[in-house]
Design an enzyme around this catalytic site. Structure first.
Site, short mmCIF file in Angstrom:
data_model
loop_
_atom_site.label_atom_id
_atom_site.label_comp_id
_atom_site.label_asym_id
_atom_site.label_seq_id
_atom_site.Cartn_x
_atom_site.Cartn_y
_atom_site.Cartn_z
N HIS A 530 0.82 -1.21 0.00
CA HIS A 530 0.00 0.00 0.00
C HIS A 530 0.86 1.26 0.00
CE1 HIS A 530 0.56 1.14 4.31
NE2 HIS A 530 0.70 -0.16 4.48
N CYS A 549 2.61 -4.92 7.06
CA CYS A 549 2.31 -4.71 5.65
C CYS A 549 3.50 -4.07 4.94
CB CYS A 549 1.07 -3.83 5.49
SG CYS A 549 -0.47 -4.74 5.69
#
Length: 633
Positions: A530, A549
């Site tokens: 992301h 992440c």
């Protein structure tokens, strides 16, 4: 309000996904997160929470006093395990020959006996004693219990040519990152063959079974590795490969070229071939390197400073810099007199070296720059290569013509198409306390202007103390709150009760913790790639800074690559301002990997720091495996 929101975002982006902390709470996820990412696995994350409150009691009731404060849940991350290698057992040989004949042979006196056929020679298989892992033992027992099947390695009362070819491959196991000691087989003694045919055939049958067990072990190791990665830690997530050992002995018996067949079991991808070549090169080099330079630098050395290590720094760069760098700074190297001052000319030299090594070219000499200047000795590099070759066996033998490859120790991601690297960029991965997992999956979706579903761990550990002091906190920060799926104001929630039925999410905005987009590859750890508002992190050399992440330095370029479109089209999707998920035209692999030795697009192997100490854990597992395999009868 916007400044406050940005301050909060800077804290919350430290937990970009439901990975190593709080991943088990479905209520902390958006619906889209749940569909594409799924809940965290219980074995990956353990949460000890208070007894859930009645949803109705979670809402403030003006006629009822606030609930008594519940104790906060405790959340634990995945663990590293003490590795337990597969144990060895005795191969059961009772059914390898007719029990009546076998008993007669076993009781016979050691006088010379004429044995002219393989059938009579096989009688001695029942007396052989071989240790093997359970998988290997089962395959041997299945093959040799069928007395109609011929021997594989022994022909005409002697070690056959096929056996010699197999032994040559096993003896060279080190060249493909394996331990030759695991596959060592003792040849029958020539003196026994001359003195006594019975002793000869007993020794040959012992050799037949021993070589079969070692060859099967070798094949299994080359295909899937010596170590079961899932037994290393909760951060490893692989379906261990199945190897049909039962059929393997039939294949080996029928193969006209055993050596070629055994060699073909190794991974066939280009990276494995390059790692193998690097391993051979390092082992061929002399252990003594007269050009090695040590640099003892405490802290950092900044431009304009001074250090007695400056002379060693210049010498190290001269040893390890490229020919182009040496040519560009030839005058400096010839004129430098060993002074300790860090002058502008030396700063320029260091910056060029840092740029060449993929480091931040700021002229500041810290641990990362020193490691690049000093390098690693061959022993350390060889260990990293062996571990890298082991880990590569956990992945498919061919990575595919199109894939995304995240290498966590390098803090980089690479996009390959048509077997060529077409895109690479810096990434931020999980910190050592919140490590990114090691697994493979498939890229499926790009979500523009995403919501961020706040994990329960963040609600409890980061937000709850503020909410108990100020129930309006989330309302003021622009977050959305739901109790059992019903949208409510933050101020209407009894934050002294359990948060089990409460979900919090951050709407799309410039301050959103996930930035403009996220790229999804559904997995049980809810890890994805992301964007991030915290761009400054990409300037750091050590980028293990997230909660699991993977943050992208150039998310628009990666989104365009996986969607097979243009950055301009991606920009339009973002500019529309709507939360929107777009499926990739065709799913393809992504490897969220961990390699401290890995070849770049030019085939040059680069070495990285073991940021999570996973190499150390893998080496312990390899040592435990070798120890278990050395078990004697």
């Amino acid at each position: 309000m916007k400044l406050a929101a940005k301050a909060t975002a800077s804290v919350l982006t430290l937990s970009c996904c439901l990975s190593s902390i709080g991943a088990t709470s479905a209520s902390a996820m958006t619906l889209m997160d749940f569909i594409r990412g799924g809940q965290g696995r219980q074995q990956s994350t353990q949460v000890s929470a208070p007894v859930p409150a009645n949803p109705a009691q979670t809402m403030l009731n003006p006629n009822q006093p606030p609930s008594v404060k519940q104790p906060l849940p405790t959340v634990s991350a995945p663990k590293y395990y003490t590795y337990k290698a597969d144990s060895m057992r005795l191969v059961s040989t009772a059914h390898f020959a007719d029990p009546v004949v076998t008993g007669a042979v076993a009781d016979a006196s050691p006088t010379p006996v004429a044995v002219d056929t393989e059938a009579s020679q096989r009688r001695y298989l029942a007396n052989a004693r071989v240790m093997a892992t359970n998988d290997v033992a089962k395959a041997i027992e299945t093959y040799y219990a069928d007395q109609s099947k011929p021997l594989i390695w022994v022909t005409d009362h002697a070690v056959g040519e096929k056996a010699k070819a197999a032994i040559a491959v096993l003896s060279d196991a080190a060249s493909v990152g394996l331990d030759p000691a695991d596959y060592a087989v003792t040849l029958p003694g020539a003196e026994a063959a001359e003195a006594d045919p019975v002793l000869r055939d007993r020794a040959l049958m012992q050799f037949e079974l021993a070589l079969s067990s070692k060859v099967l072990m070798y094949v299994q190791d080359t295909v899937r590795g010596r170590v079961d990665p899932n037994k290393l830690s909760g951060y490893h997530d692989f379906k261990r490969k199945d190897v049909n050992l039962t059929a393997m002995l039939d294949v080996l018996r029928a193969s006209p070229d055993v050596a070629s067949y055994l060699n073909s079991r190794n991974p066939s991808n280009q990276q494995f071939i390059q790692l193998k070549a690097e391993l051979a090169k390092l082992r061929a080099e002399s252990g003594a390197d007269g050009n090695h330079v040590s640099i003892s630098l405490s802290g950092t050395l900044k431009p304009g400073g001074s250090s007695p290590e400056m002379a060693n720094i210049v010498k190290a760069i001269q040893n390890r810099g490229s020919e182009a760098l040496k040519t560009a700074h030839a005058d400096l190297f010839s004129a430098y007199l060993g002074t300790p001052d860090y002058t502008p000319e030396l700063v320029s030299l260091v910056e060029d070296f840092q740029r060449e090594r993929g480091l931040t070219a700021d002229g500041v000499i810290g641990p990362s720059s020193v490691r690049a200047m000093v390098g690693e000795n061959n022993d350390a590099k060889i260990q990293k290569l062996v571990i890298a070759m082991e880990q590569l066996r956990w992945l498919p033998p061919e990575l595919g013509p199109r894939y995304v490859f995240i290498n966590q120790p390098a803090f980089m991601v690479y996009y390959y198409n048509n077997n060529q690297e077409q895109l690479s960029m810096r990434v931020v991965v999980g910190s050592k306390q919140h490590q990114t997992f090691f697994f493979e999956n498939q890229v499926q979706t790009v979500e523009f202007n995403p919501f961020w579903g706040v994990p329960q761990s963040i609600i409890i550990n980061e937000m709850l103390p503020k909410l108990r002091a100020d129930p309006n906190y989330l309302d003021r920060m622009g977050y959305q709150v739901e109790v059992s799926g019903r949208a409510v104001a933050s101020s209407s929630v009894d934050w002294n009760a359990s948060t089990k039925n409460i979900s919090v999410r951050q709407p799309p905005s410039s301050d959103n913790a996930l930035g403009e987009l996220k790229i999804l590859f559904p997995n049980s750890h809810a890890i994805y790639m992301h964007d991030t508002p915290q761009k400054s992190f990409f300037k750091k050399d050590m980028r293990a800074l997230s909660h699991g992440c993977v943050r992208l330095a150039d998310p628009r370029a990666m989104a365009a690559a996986v969607l097979n479109t243009t950055p301009e089209d991606v920009a339009k999707q973002i500019a529309a301002g709507q939360n929107k998920a777009v499926a990739v035209p065709q799913k393809f692999p992504i490897y969220i990997a961990y390699f401290t030795a890995w070849p770049n697009k030019d085939g040059v192997v680069q070495y990285f720091n073991d940021v999570y100490d996973r190499d150390a854990a893998t080496q312990k597992a390899l040592d435990a495996t070798s120890k278990a395999r050395s078990a004697q009868i």
